[in-house]
Design an enzyme around this catalytic site. Sequence first.
Site, PDB file in Angstrom:
ATOM      1  N   ARG A  58       0.740  -1.256  -0.103  1.00  0.00           N
ATOM      2  CA  ARG A  58      -0.070   0.110  -0.132  1.00  0.00           C
ATOM      3  C   ARG A  58       0.999   1.348   0.088  1.00  0.00           C
ATOM      4  NH1 ARG A  58      -2.053   2.155   4.449  1.00  0.00           N
ATOM      5  NH2 ARG A  58      -2.071   0.183   5.485  1.00  0.00           N
ATOM      6  N   TYR A 112     -17.699  15.001 -16.864  1.00  0.00           N
ATOM      7  CA  TYR A 112     -18.001  13.729 -16.572  1.00  0.00           C
ATOM      8  C   TYR A 112     -19.154  13.555 -15.468  1.00  0.00           C
ATOM      9  CZ  TYR A 112     -17.844   8.510 -15.425  1.00  0.00           C
ATOM     10  OH  TYR A 112     -18.152   7.277 -15.140  1.00  0.00           O
ATOM     11  N   ASP A 185      -8.917  17.018 -16.351  1.00  0.00           N
ATOM     12  CA  ASP A 185      -9.150  15.736 -16.500  1.00  0.00           C
ATOM     13  C   ASP A 185      -8.670  15.221 -17.899  1.00  0.00           C
ATOM     14  OD1 ASP A 185     -10.222  13.187 -17.276  1.00  0.00           O
ATOM     15  OD2 ASP A 185     -11.701  13.398 -15.588  1.00  0.00           O
ATOM     16  N   LYS A 210      -9.129   3.922 -19.731  1.00  0.00           N
ATOM     17  CA  LYS A 210      -9.242   4.251 -21.076  1.00  0.00           C
ATOM     18  C   LYS A 210      -8.062   4.182 -21.905  1.00  0.00           C
ATOM     19  CE  LYS A 210     -13.402   5.255 -19.370  1.00  0.00           C
ATOM     20  NZ  LYS A 210     -13.120   5.678 -17.941  1.00  0.00           N
TER      21      LYS A 210
HETATM   22  N1  PLP Z   1     -13.100  11.242 -16.035  1.00  0.00           N
HETATM   23  C1  PLP Z   1     -13.641  11.022 -17.454  1.00  0.00           C
HETATM   24  C2  PLP Z   1     -13.584  12.013 -18.128  1.00  0.00           C
HETATM   25  C3  PLP Z   1     -14.290   9.409 -17.441  1.00  0.00           C
HETATM   26  O1  PLP Z   1     -14.877   9.574 -18.804  1.00  0.00           O
HETATM   27  C4  PLP Z   1     -14.286   8.729 -16.639  1.00  0.00           C
HETATM   28  C5  PLP Z   1     -15.010   7.309 -16.552  1.00  0.00           C
HETATM   29  O2  PLP Z   1     -15.787   7.083 -17.755  1.00  0.00           O
HETATM   30  C6  PLP Z   1     -13.559   8.701 -15.365  1.00  0.00           C
HETATM   31  C7  PLP Z   1     -13.091  10.006 -15.114  1.00  0.00           C
HETATM   32  C8  PLP Z   1     -13.652   7.767 -14.285  1.00  0.00           C
HETATM   33  O3  PLP Z   1     -12.764   6.771 -14.515  1.00  0.00           O
HETATM   34  P1  PLP Z   1     -12.811   5.029 -14.085  1.00  0.00           P
HETATM   35  O4  PLP Z   1     -13.935   4.565 -14.389  1.00  0.00           O
HETATM   36  O5  PLP Z   1     -11.464   4.617 -14.110  1.00  0.00           O
HETATM   37  O6  PLP Z   1     -13.026   5.504 -12.236  1.00  0.00           O
END
Ligand code: PLP
Length: 396
Positions: A58, A112, A185, A210
């Site tokens: 961890r 998001y 992001d 992603k």
């Molecule tokens: N940020 C964006 C732009 C996303 O599209 C997503 C998920 O679709 C996330 C953050 C969250 O990612 P995770 O599903 O890996 O927690």
Amino acid sequence: MNELEIATQLVHAGERREPPVGVPVATPIYSSATYTYASMAEMDKVFSGESPDYIYARYGNPTVAALQEALATVEKGNFACTYASGMAALHAALFACELSANSVVLASRDLYGASFDLLYKIFGAFGVKTQTADFSDLDALREKAAELKPRVLLAETISNPLLKVCDIAACAEIAREVGARLIVDNTFASPYLCQPLDLGADFSVHSATKYLGGHADATGGIVIAKQEFDRPALVGVMKLGGGVLSVWEAHQILRGIKTLGLRLERQCQNAEILAEHLSKHSRIEKVFYPNFSEDVQLTGKVLREPFGGALVSIILKDNTRESAFRFMDALELCIRATSLGDVFTLVSHSATSSHRELSPKRRADLGISDGLVRISVGIEDIKDIIADIEQALEKI
Ligand code: PLP
């Protein structure tokens, strides 16, 4: 010691061998949860931090550290911290901004959905106030930031699902004017297409699930920080919040990023050809693609030229949920799924997936209609992607 019994040998034989002198070319998976040292004195030095090394998974892991170093290098950060998911990474970045009761987060209005939930439901429970603004209207954003004095500006490089590109440099300037930190992001662009820290952001956050992983088989998140002074907070969330990235996922993602450049070049080329093709299609009302937007100059400033990203959104001519479902059900190669950034072409219906929780009025305000479909373009041969989409459009 006496000769050990077989039950004991089965436990210990072959373990804790000296590491090879030859350096492994590819980072191995260090799955050990804990580490031993030749003496307690040596171990004490590691616990005290005098000898930087590994103690417990961890707190740090060599495979995970390799991924952190790789991402800090490619996005020119001071350091990077990894987490169990993109949401955990965003949570950590927000935590590092020292939010407290009544501090304000000014977030892009088309963030998001789960990021809003994180702000309202988790940070909101501690008194943090979230306000939204249209980050593409820079004058209004500057005015709102001056009025609200936010601690954080939270933006996305490319918005979902309308694929608006954010002027990160301008947002960074606005953040500086009001003493706010800027979190970007960067999931939809990936480090290959955009470098938010270069453009003035304090933190770049990714859902590594992603493009970084890229094969729909690993979940993870990462924060790349510009300033060394953010290290204690980001590492603290990792160690004490405990949502660490698993070593198995780290290895998959580390492997994934090796082909990120190749994958994205192919995906962006495919996406541009597809967007061009669909913009002339009689069954399609509108195509969203950053390279075809009104503000294409901004796209060039934010994304690596000549690329416009690997996502394309379309609005079908009769703009109903029924036609979107019929189109998606008829796909044979492209996959109906909610994620993005994978080698496979993935198709999602925003109104019933990412934006499902919003009221129909709120969706309409954001321009997310029932006939809107988002396509995350993969690395397949573009002729096959187009043929599949063509035949599915015919079946509407
Ligand atoms: N940020 C964006 C732009 C996303 O599209 C997503 C998920 O679709 C996330 C953050 C969250 O990612 P995770 O599903 O890996 O927690």
